[in-house]
Design an enzyme around this catalytic site. Structure first.
Site, PDB file in Angstrom:
ATOM      1  N   CYS A   1      -5.469  -4.536   2.845  1.00 28.39           N
ATOM      2  CA  CYS A   1      -4.428  -5.412   3.034  1.00 28.39           C
ATOM      3  C   CYS A   1      -4.477  -6.974   2.435  1.00 28.39           C
ATOM      4  O   CYS A   1      -3.727  -7.274   2.062  1.00 28.39           O
ATOM      5  CB  CYS A   1      -4.215  -5.663   4.642  1.00 28.39           C
ATOM      6  SG  CYS A   1      -4.084  -4.360   5.838  1.00 28.39           S
TER       7      CYS A   1
ATOM      8  N   HIS B   1      -2.423  -9.778   0.466  1.00 28.19           N
ATOM      9  CA  HIS B   1      -2.178 -10.774   1.537  1.00 28.19           C
ATOM     10  C   HIS B   1      -3.305 -11.817   1.766  1.00 28.19           C
ATOM     11  O   HIS B   1      -3.568 -12.015   2.832  1.00 28.19           O
ATOM     12  CB  HIS B   1      -1.572 -10.334   2.905  1.00 28.19           C
ATOM     13  CG  HIS B   1      -0.398  -9.431   2.741  1.00 28.19           C
ATOM     14  ND1 HIS B   1       0.873 -10.156   2.468  1.00 28.19           N
ATOM     15  CD2 HIS B   1      -0.091  -8.178   2.850  1.00 28.19           C
ATOM     16  CE1 HIS B   1       1.704  -9.219   2.318  1.00 28.19           C
ATOM     17  NE2 HIS B   1       1.146  -7.938   2.536  1.00 28.19           N
TER      18      HIS B   1
ATOM     19  N   ARG C   1       5.624  -2.333  10.412  1.00 30.01           N
ATOM     20  CA  ARG C   1       5.178  -3.289   9.498  1.00 30.01           C
ATOM     21  C   ARG C   1       3.656  -2.636   8.900  1.00 30.01           C
ATOM     22  O   ARG C   1       3.506  -2.410   7.691  1.00 30.01           O
ATOM     23  CB  ARG C   1       5.265  -4.517   9.354  1.00 30.01           C
ATOM     24  CG  ARG C   1       5.174  -5.359   8.145  1.00 30.01           C
ATOM     25  CD  ARG C   1       6.461  -5.211   7.450  1.00 30.01           C
ATOM     26  NE  ARG C   1       6.481  -5.652   5.961  1.00 30.01           N
ATOM     27  CZ  ARG C   1       5.859  -4.838   5.072  1.00 30.01           C
ATOM     28  NH1 ARG C   1       5.694  -3.409   5.218  1.00 30.01           N
ATOM     29  NH2 ARG C   1       5.884  -5.383   3.789  1.00 30.01           N
TER      30      ARG C   1
ATOM     31  N   CYS D   1       2.581  -0.651   5.590  1.00 25.07           N
ATOM     32  CA  CYS D   1       1.823  -1.152   4.593  1.00 25.07           C
ATOM     33  C   CYS D   1       0.461  -0.019   4.436  1.00 25.07           C
ATOM     34  O   CYS D   1      -0.094   0.085   3.195  1.00 25.07           O
ATOM     35  CB  CYS D   1       0.999  -2.472   5.202  1.00 25.07           C
ATOM     36  SG  CYS D   1       2.172  -3.860   4.980  1.00 25.07           S
TER      37      CYS D   1
END
Length: 279
Positions: free
Chosen positions: A188, A192, A236, A240
């Site tokens: 992730c 991000h 979401r 991802c």
């Protein structure tokens, strides 16, 4: 419905027109400052916000909350989301949290599954299936999530981190956020964990930064214009993980709950404004 779709189309055309006019004016004036894609997308969202199609999901979700369903023909009106049986107002901004009756930290989605099993009489297998909209079929769960979330609109995110299980969930969520794996060696954090990054026209939020986390977490669930449906935080995360080429995760799993705990806690103090509107 026809009127709302017409309004959306008109707003979209207007947003494009505004962007083109701004660029043309800047060129004519010889100015170097031109509206960024982020500015135009933000303006587009603002124009549509008053007529957010998510309102239709909220209304349906409220009906579903009160509707008797399942083998026991029970509604969600006695479902405890952490503030007492049936209390919805302000519940979403205090989730995930530890629940004594399950001995677990649960997100909204995870908790709704518990209520489907314990109140409505579904099996755990039945309760955990088919909760994402697909092929034009709207998801009841995403409507329920939109309704519950809307009842916290305008409130501050206040996710607790006092119980040992909550602290453990946050640590697991943080580890999962930075865990690299899969054929592309992604995590992730690959997308991000730094500010100012983007993929094509899409800005990538830095979810380790409080301001970015508040902006992103505080606007989900959201209506996805490109998909024509409301999507939840659970979806979401699922999407991802799919893009990272990880195996599919079970709906309401401990993994997605821990990741939600990590993001939500990082967003603490921000004002919740959802359902949002996304591209």
């Amino acid at each position: 419905m026809h009127h709302q779709r017409s309004s959306i189309a008109a707003a979209f055309v207007a947003a494009i027109g505004i962007g083109a006019f701004a660029s043309l004016a800047a060129a004519q004036d010889g100015a170097s400052k031109v509206s960024s894609p982020e500015d135009e997308i933000a303006r587009y969202r603002e124009m549509l916000q008053d007529g957010n199609p998510a309102d239709l999901w909220i209304a349906r979700g409220e009906d579903l909350w009160k509707q008797k369903q399942g083998p026991r023909q029970a509604s969600f009106e006695q479902c405890d989301l952490g503030l007492g049986p049936g209390v919805v107002k302000g519940a979403y901004v205090q989730l995930p949290r530890f629940f004594q009756d399950t001995g677990k930290v649960q997100s909204l989605e995870s908790r709704l599954l518990t209520c489907m099993v314990r109140l409505q009489g579904y099996s755990e297998t039945q309760a955990s299936k088919n909760h994402f909209s697909s092929d034009g079929k709207q998801s009841d769960m995403e409507a329920l999530v939109a309704y519950v979330a809307s009842e916290s609109d305008g409130m501050k995110i206040n996710v607790p981190l006092s119980h040992p299980k909550e602290k453990e969930a946050y640590r697991i969520g943080e580890q999962a956020f930075f865990f690299r794996a899969g054929p592309h060696d992604f995590s992730c954090a690959t997308c991000h964990s730094q500010s100012g990054k983007r993929i094509r026209l899409q800005s990538l939020a830095n979810l380790t930064d409080t301001t970015d986390a508040q902006k992103v977490y505080g606007t989900w669930p959201a209506y996805r214009v490109s998909q024509g449906t409301v999507r939840s935080t659970e979806y979401r995360l699922y999407d991802c993980l799919r893009q990272q080429r990880f195996p599919p995760v079970q709906y309401g799993s401990e993994l997605t709950t821990a990741l939600t705990e990590y993001m939500a806690r990082n967003a603490n103090g921000g004002v919740f404004s959802a359902p949002g509107l996304k591209r």
